[in-house]
Write an enzyme that holds these catalytic residues in place. Structure first.
Site, PDB file in Angstrom:
ATOM      1  N   HIS A 306       0.852  -1.193   0.000  1.00 16.65           N
ATOM      2  CA  HIS A 306       0.000   0.000   0.000  1.00 16.65           C
ATOM      3  C   HIS A 306       0.878   1.229   0.000  1.00 16.65           C
ATOM      4  CE1 HIS A 306      -3.242   2.725   1.064  1.00 16.65           C
ATOM      5  NE2 HIS A 306      -4.057   1.765   0.650  1.00 16.65           N
ATOM      6  N   ASP A 363      -7.927  -5.494   0.065  1.00 15.45           N
ATOM      7  CA  ASP A 363      -8.408  -6.370  -1.002  1.00 15.45           C
ATOM      8  C   ASP A 363      -8.018  -7.828  -0.820  1.00 15.45           C
ATOM      9  OD1 ASP A 363      -9.665  -4.401  -2.599  1.00 15.45           O
ATOM     10  OD2 ASP A 363      -7.689  -3.651  -3.128  1.00 15.45           O
TER      11      ASP A 363
HETATM   12  N1  CMC Z   1       4.115  -7.527  -4.829  1.00 16.10           N
HETATM   13  C1  CMC Z   1       5.448  -7.489  -5.015  1.00 16.10           C
HETATM   14  N2  CMC Z   1       6.203  -6.389  -4.839  1.00 16.10           N
HETATM   15  C2  CMC Z   1       5.570  -5.274  -4.476  1.00 16.10           C
HETATM   16  C3  CMC Z   1       4.175  -5.237  -4.244  1.00 16.10           C
HETATM   17  C4  CMC Z   1       3.439  -6.427  -4.437  1.00 16.10           C
HETATM   18  N3  CMC Z   1       2.116  -6.456  -4.277  1.00 16.10           N
HETATM   19  N4  CMC Z   1       3.794  -3.982  -3.887  1.00 16.10           N
HETATM   20  C5  CMC Z   1       4.925  -3.261  -3.868  1.00 16.10           C
HETATM   21  N5  CMC Z   1       5.996  -4.035  -4.213  1.00 16.10           N
HETATM   22  C6  CMC Z   1       7.408  -3.628  -4.264  1.00 16.10           C
HETATM   23  C7  CMC Z   1       7.715  -2.782  -5.485  1.00 16.10           C
HETATM   24  O1  CMC Z   1       8.097  -3.572  -6.579  1.00 16.10           O
HETATM   25  C8  CMC Z   1       8.835  -1.907  -4.966  1.00 16.10           C
HETATM   26  O2  CMC Z   1      10.000  -2.672  -4.942  1.00 16.10           O
HETATM   27  P1  CMC Z   1      11.440  -1.954  -5.208  1.00 16.10           P
HETATM   28  O3  CMC Z   1      11.613  -0.988  -4.089  1.00 16.10           O
HETATM   29  O4  CMC Z   1      12.411  -3.086  -5.209  1.00 16.10           O
HETATM   30  O5  CMC Z   1      11.324  -1.286  -6.548  1.00 16.10           O
HETATM   31  C9  CMC Z   1       8.432  -1.656  -3.504  1.00 16.10           C
HETATM   32  O6  CMC Z   1       7.650  -2.795  -3.126  1.00 16.10           O
HETATM   33  C10 CMC Z   1       7.623  -0.387  -3.312  1.00 16.10           C
HETATM   34  O7  CMC Z   1       6.494  -0.480  -4.143  1.00 16.10           O
HETATM   35  P2  CMC Z   1       5.868   0.696  -4.990  1.00 16.10           P
HETATM   36  O8  CMC Z   1       5.282   0.163  -6.261  1.00 16.10           O
HETATM   37  O9  CMC Z   1       6.887   1.797  -5.140  1.00 16.10           O
HETATM   38  O10 CMC Z   1       4.750   1.166  -4.013  1.00 16.10           O
HETATM   39  P3  CMC Z   1       3.570   2.101  -4.372  1.00 16.10           P
HETATM   40  O11 CMC Z   1       3.252   2.833  -3.164  1.00 16.10           O
HETATM   41  O12 CMC Z   1       3.857   2.867  -5.620  1.00 16.10           O
HETATM   42  O13 CMC Z   1       2.395   1.064  -4.766  1.00 16.10           O
HETATM   43  C11 CMC Z   1       0.580  -0.395  -4.605  1.00 16.10           C
HETATM   44  C12 CMC Z   1       1.393   0.691  -3.913  1.00 16.10           C
HETATM   45  C13 CMC Z   1      -0.669  -0.675  -3.805  1.00 16.10           C
HETATM   46  C14 CMC Z   1       0.139   0.088  -6.009  1.00 16.10           C
HETATM   47  C15 CMC Z   1       1.440  -1.665  -4.729  1.00 16.10           C
HETATM   48  O14 CMC Z   1       1.819  -2.126  -3.439  1.00 16.10           O
HETATM   49  C16 CMC Z   1       0.761  -2.768  -5.510  1.00 16.10           C
HETATM   50  O15 CMC Z   1       0.802  -2.770  -6.748  1.00 16.10           O
HETATM   51  N6  CMC Z   1       0.069  -3.726  -4.801  1.00 16.10           N
HETATM   52  C17 CMC Z   1      -0.687  -4.753  -5.474  1.00 16.10           C
HETATM   53  C18 CMC Z   1      -1.998  -4.185  -5.941  1.00 16.10           C
HETATM   54  C19 CMC Z   1      -2.963  -3.980  -4.797  1.00 16.10           C
HETATM   55  O16 CMC Z   1      -3.135  -4.842  -3.959  1.00 16.10           O
HETATM   56  N7  CMC Z   1      -3.643  -2.832  -4.824  1.00 16.10           N
HETATM   57  C20 CMC Z   1      -4.655  -2.508  -3.828  1.00 16.10           C
HETATM   58  C21 CMC Z   1      -4.234  -1.383  -2.929  1.00 16.10           C
HETATM   59  S1  CMC Z   1      -5.327  -1.226  -1.518  1.00 16.10           S
HETATM   60  C22 CMC Z   1      -6.778  -0.681  -2.194  1.00 16.10           C
HETATM   61  C23 CMC Z   1      -6.688   0.747  -2.568  1.00 16.10           C
HETATM   62  O17 CMC Z   1      -6.675   1.589  -1.640  1.00 16.10           O
HETATM   63  O18 CMC Z   1      -6.670   1.033  -3.760  1.00 16.10           O
END
Ligand code: CMC
Length: 429
Positions: A306, A363
């Site tokens: 998140h 989720d």
């Molecule tokens: N699986 C594997 N790696 C992950 C995941 C995941 N679900 N989420 C984040 N990471 C890694 C990402 O690759 C990055 O790694 P590195 O630092 O090596 O590059 C690190 O963790 C930080 O991630 P980020 O993408 O920079 O984080 P963000 O804040 O931009 O993204 C997120 C947040 C929710 C989009 C992401 O965690 C994700 O894609 N999760 C899966 C989709 C999901 O479950 N979404 C629902 C969110 S809750 C409902 C809502 O409020 O929308």
């Protein structure tokens, strides 16, 4: 007042510091460009406060979520009532008995769709994604209620929000019925909000459906846990669109579009697809974790991570507990729940997830409950939209009423070509 000092080359400027009611610290950079010529660079807005807001408080480091100051855990009650939370989020206080019953009456009065609006569904193919029909139909409400586009008359905001809250469930149920070729069922005025929605989803003309107490409560809980989540992607979209003074219906329709994506409201669907794949043997939990860690695979562990929570999402904690309860009461044994637990166990002790502070989000478990109560998977993001609507309405209202509100208009760093001349087509190589 506390100030932050910024030094850029020879220039030193002071910027005001704003402290929120929960001690959150912000540097007010509104004068930065005027004073220095610099702007800030923050793609994804991870460090940007786009507004001040009194609706929802989140402390993602600790795992705290509060609606209007009330901890989310306090809404996990024996008889949860989504509409009470809707009222709280939109109007800023818990309703008295009278206020709640008046608001519920308004919802009842607005539960039907205009007959012409019903015909719109016939124009969509049966395979239309329900989020597409939902956003289109919410936008179409602007055509049917032009008197509510300005909201400058006393009571018109209350009426517009009641219309939206009430009709979204009718639209959602009708888009599902249309996709299945089933007759559209009129709402039942003597049913509560969730029971009425489930009736429109599942009743047949010759076979009425009345949700059990367990199912109705589970639906209420899911909706209320989604009611608001401060400046997430869809809410920021609603505020962005609303900042141009676009009407409430158009702004909320844009929220549905933003929510549709698998990184936001579409994640609940992606979680179930992932769990089903594991169950069918196409993937093992261990393989799933390995793929999620492999940057070349583009696979993510859906329902994990998140932007704000760097701790267990408190909504996921409530839903994990509710999963056991609901499945137990309904006498359902869902192998996907065992797989989800296994994935969580593996992830929470894996250094990749631990170092990045990736925990289950809302989720991860919500889809398992929705499956148990019979909601088809393609409708999961629609359920999220119904739940999130009060937040969008409240945030739209707050922004509209903010003194000195400005149209949202971020800047950019241009990285394209520098100036060069136009070449007539006959001279181009
Ligand atoms: N699986 C594997 N790696 C992950 C995941 C995941 N679900 N989420 C984040 N990471 C890694 C990402 O690759 C990055 O790694 P590195 O630092 O090596 O590059 C690190 O963790 C930080 O991630 P980020 O993408 O920079 O984080 P963000 O804040 O931009 O993204 C997120 C947040 C929710 C989009 C992401 O965690 C994700 O894609 N999760 C899966 C989709 C999901 O479950 N979404 C629902 C969110 S809750 C409902 C809502 O409020 O929308």
């Amino acid at each position: 007042m506390e100030k932050a000092t910024l030094t850029i080359g020879e220039q030193v400027i002071e910027l005001p510091v704003i402290i929120g009611t929960e001690g959150e610290k912000d540097i007010d950079i509104q004068q930065l460009r005027a004073k220095t010529g610099f702007i800030t660079y923050d793609p994804g807005y991870g460090n940007t406060g786009s507004c001040s807001s009194a609706i929802t408080f989140i402390d993602g480091e600790v795992g705290i979520l509060r609606y209007r100051g009330i901890p989310i855990e306090q809404f996990d009650r024996p008889n949860p009532d989504f509409i009470e939370v809707v009222f709280l989020v939109i109007f800023g206080h818990l309703p008295t008995r009278n206020e709640l019953s008046e608001f519920k009456n308004m919802l009842r009065e607005n539960e039907h769709l205009h007959e012409s609006m019903k015909h719109h569904f016939e124009g969509f193919p049966p395979y239309a994604p329900p989020m597409a029909s939902l956003s289109a139909m919410i936008n179409a409400m602007s055509c049917f209620h032009p008197e509510l586009l300005k909201l400058d008359e006393e009571g018109s905001f209350e009426e517009a929000s009641a219309r939206l809250i009430s009709k979204i469930r009718t639209i959602a149920a009708y888009s599902y019925r249309h996709s299945k070729g089933l007759p559209l069922m009129y709402p039942q005025p003597d049913y509560e909000y969730c029971a009425n929605f489930l009736h429109m989803m599942f009743s047949l003309p010759n076979k009425p459906y009345k949700a059990s107490k367990e199912i109705e409560d589970a639906m209420n809980l899911i909706f209320l846990l989604h009611a608001d989540h401060e400046q997430n992607c869809s809410t920021s979209t609603v505020r962005m669109v609303g900042s141009s003074q676009a009407n409430l219906f158009a702004s909320c329709a844009s929220g549905v579009c933003a929510l549709w994506g698998p990184l936001h409201g579409g994640a609940n669907l992606a979680v179930i697809e992932m769990l089903e794949e594991i169950h069918k043997g196409g993937l093992s939990p261990e393989k799933c974790i390995e793929m999620a860690k492999d940057k070349d695979s583009k696979f993510r562990l859906m329902g994990f991570g998140h932007r704000v929570y760097k701790n267990y999402d408190p909504r996921a904690r409530i839903l994990k507990k509710a999963c056991d309860k609901v499945l137990d009461k309904l006498g359902i044994k869902d192998p996907l729940l065992d797989i989800a637990r296994k994935l969580e166990e593996l992830a929470l002790k894996d250094s990749y997830f631990v170092e990045r502070k990736l925990y289950p989000n809302v989720d991860f478990y919500s889809g398992i409950i929705m499956r148990a109560i019979g909601i088809p998977t393609e409708m999961f993001p629609v359920m999220f939209s119904i739940g999130r609507l009060p937040g969008w309405i409240a945030q739209w209202k707050e922004q509209n009423e903010m003194p000195g509100a400005k149209i949202s208009r971020p800047r950019q760093i241009y990285i394209g070509e520098t100036i060069h001349n136009y070449i007539p087509i006959e001279d181009r190589k």
